[in-house]
Structure formats: C-alpha cells, structure tokens
Design a protein around this motif. Sequence first.
Motif, PDB file in Angstrom:
ATOM      1  N   ASN A  31      -1.805   8.530  -3.186  1.00 48.26           N
ATOM      2  CA  ASN A  31      -3.156   7.962  -3.264  1.00 48.26           C
ATOM      3  C   ASN A  31      -3.134   6.503  -3.721  1.00 48.26           C
ATOM      4  O   ASN A  31      -3.949   6.066  -4.530  1.00 48.26           O
ATOM      5  N   ASN A  32      -2.167   5.770  -3.171  1.00 44.06           N
ATOM      6  CA  ASN A  32      -2.016   4.352  -3.474  1.00 44.06           C
ATOM      7  C   ASN A  32      -1.794   4.107  -4.963  1.00 44.06           C
ATOM      8  O   ASN A  32      -2.219   3.091  -5.515  1.00 44.06           O
ATOM      9  N   ARG A  38      -7.893  10.385   1.088  1.00 40.83           N
ATOM     10  CA  ARG A  38      -8.096   8.956   1.368  1.00 40.83           C
ATOM     11  C   ARG A  38      -8.423   8.159   0.104  1.00 40.83           C
ATOM     12  O   ARG A  38      -8.625   6.945   0.175  1.00 40.83           O
ATOM     13  N   PRO A  47      -2.376   6.189   5.291  1.00 38.53           N
ATOM     14  CA  PRO A  47      -3.639   6.109   4.555  1.00 38.53           C
ATOM     15  C   PRO A  47      -4.689   7.121   4.991  1.00 38.53           C
ATOM     16  O   PRO A  47      -5.806   7.104   4.457  1.00 38.53           O
ATOM     17  N   LEU A  72      -8.812   0.585   4.246  1.00 39.57           N
ATOM     18  CA  LEU A  72      -9.094   1.030   5.609  1.00 39.57           C
ATOM     19  C   LEU A  72     -10.319   0.314   6.174  1.00 39.57           C
ATOM     20  O   LEU A  72     -10.340  -0.069   7.353  1.00 39.57           O
ATOM     21  N   ILE A 113       0.884  -1.171   0.000  1.00 47.12           N
ATOM     22  CA  ILE A 113       0.000   0.000   0.000  1.00 47.12           C
ATOM     23  C   ILE A 113       0.919   1.217   0.000  1.00 47.12           C
ATOM     24  O   ILE A 113       1.719   1.375   0.912  1.00 47.12           O
ATOM     25  N   PHE A 139      -7.429   4.489  -0.608  1.00 49.25           N
ATOM     26  CA  PHE A 139      -7.247   3.777   0.654  1.00 49.25           C
ATOM     27  C   PHE A 139      -8.557   3.327   1.304  1.00 49.25           C
ATOM     28  O   PHE A 139      -8.537   2.548   2.260  1.00 49.25           O
TER      29      PHE A 139
END
Length: 338
Positions: free
Chosen positions: A187-188, A249, A238, A256, A183, A252
């Motif tokens: 923003n991933n 977020r 995250p 999450l 991860i 994520f």
Amino acid sequence: MSTTPIKTLLLAAACAAAFSRIAPAAPPEHHSAPGYGKFEFALIGDVPYAPADFWKFDNVIRKINADHRLKWVLHTGDIKNGSTLCSDEVFKDRLRRFQRFRIPFILTPGDNEWTDCHRANNGSYLPLERLARLRELFYPIPGLTLGQKPMTVETQADDPAHAEFVENMRWMKQHVMFATVHIVGSNNGLAPFAGRTPADDAEVARRIDAARAWIRETFTKAEEERARGVLVAFQANPGFELAEGSAERKGFEEILAELETEAVNFKKPVVFAHGDSHYFRVDKPMKGSVSKRRIENATRVENFGADDVHWVRVVVDPKSPEVFSIHQEIVEKNLEQH
C-alpha cells in the motif's frame, strides 16, 4: 545534463567505499533528444530474489550484456524477496551483481528492500533507516546511474524542495521521455506494522507529494519538448483494475489520478512499467474515473520476476504511431531444473 571527470571519479570512489570488487566506472553516456531513431532497452524487476536463483540472474546478465542493441537496463525494484534479510551485506551483494551490467543500470526501489524490512525474518530493521541506507548505496551521486557505463539523468533531488528523492530520475532519448517514480507495494508503505511511528506516515505523505510533482513535471517537459511518447516506471502494482476506494488501492489513489490526468491530456502513447505481481503482461487496464472508458493511449507492462527469471525487450520507435513495442525474452537455460 553534462558531467565532469571529477563527478565520474566521485562515483567510483563512492561505490568503492560501499563494496569491493565493483567493476570500474566508464565515462558516462549523455542522453538527449536530437533525433528520431529506433532504439531498445531491457526491462527487469523482482530479481534476484534468493541465492537459489543467482545462477538464473547470471544468465540474464550475460544475455543482456551480449546484446549490443540495448541502451540501458531498467529495474522496477524488489532486489530480494520479502522473507530475507535487509542487511547491508545483502544490499552490497545486489549492488555488485548490478554493476556487472556493461550498460547504464537504472533502479527504482521496491518495498522488499525497505518498507517491509521491519519483519523479523528481514532483520527487524527500521524501514526509514533502510531507506536512507538504500539511497546511500544505490544512488551515490544524484544524476548518475549505476552500471559499468553510467548515464547522466535528471533527478528530483536537484529541486531543493525534494532533495532526498535521488531515486526519482528522468531522461530523454530520441524525443521519447522516460522517468522513474518511487511508488512501492505494501500500500505504498502504508501497511501497518508493530513499531510504526508518525515519521513513517509522514514519509508516505511526502513521497506521494513528490511522486505527483515528478509525474506532472515529466509530462509538462514531454509536452514542451514535443516528446513522441512517455514511459513511467515504478515498483508497485497500484491496482489499475480495482474500483476507486478499494482497500488494495490505499496509498495509490492520488498517484493513479495524476497518471490518469496526464495520460489523457498527453494523448500520445504512454507506458506504465512496473513489477510487484510477478506476472508478465502487456495490457490497457486504465479506465477514466469519470468516463469509465478505456484510456487507449495508456499501456501497462509488467516485467517477469521472482521464480520467472527472464527479461523484457522494449523497442522504441519514435516514428511509429505506437512508439513502444514489447517483446518477452525467455532465457532458455533458466527453464532447466538445477
């Protein structure tokens, strides 16, 4: 999981082909969960960022190598800063430095070493090409860590449905479960850039699905093996504290939600270890999405990084109600100005 002498030789051969002057691999350790004894490991991340800080990272390596209580080194990603080249030469330099650790070395990737490599000052690389190269160099044999004394681990790559995810690892020691999950920041991997293609979007979706599956499987196995605690490590911050739907977020949210569900159901101590923000902290930022109450059994640990080149000692005591205790290790020499 067992390993053979041939597998150890393959590791040495693969690493030697990637770079020179690597330390010779020792026979791998085997970690299982037969007892409940106390043990310790080192947590680092966001290092080394630039050549100007190599001397500081050298000091960290010396400190960790001199501490015989430590069982492994866990690095939460970002092996260079976001404004430097993503070249093979840089990758091989970092690999040589990591191989100086005498104990097992576990790395989960960061965004600086692949998702952000499209930047001109990074060399204008294709991120997916850099990800493939990163996997080739830093995970030459699925199920075996780096370090002069490699450790056998489980890997998601053993699942044919997730065969490329060699970096997602899991192991148990003294009835405590550990896992790494890919991860990353930016923003991933969803942050836009010139030249982004549908393949980049597809990679993010597939990696999120793989991460969610690995998290679920990790907690399921922890329950089955009556683990006393679980630690999950990843690179990105995250946005635990941010409201659902926040722009920061994006990328994520699904992960999450998975982490929240598993932590609540597990009930026993859970640690989320990450880097990214360059801010050492130990807190409890996770709140229930429905209850809006603090999830007390979930603790976040963020390691030192970037300009603050130190390390974190994690003491694991399966017989303790808290299981995990966190201790900052300030390297005094790294406070000096050179």
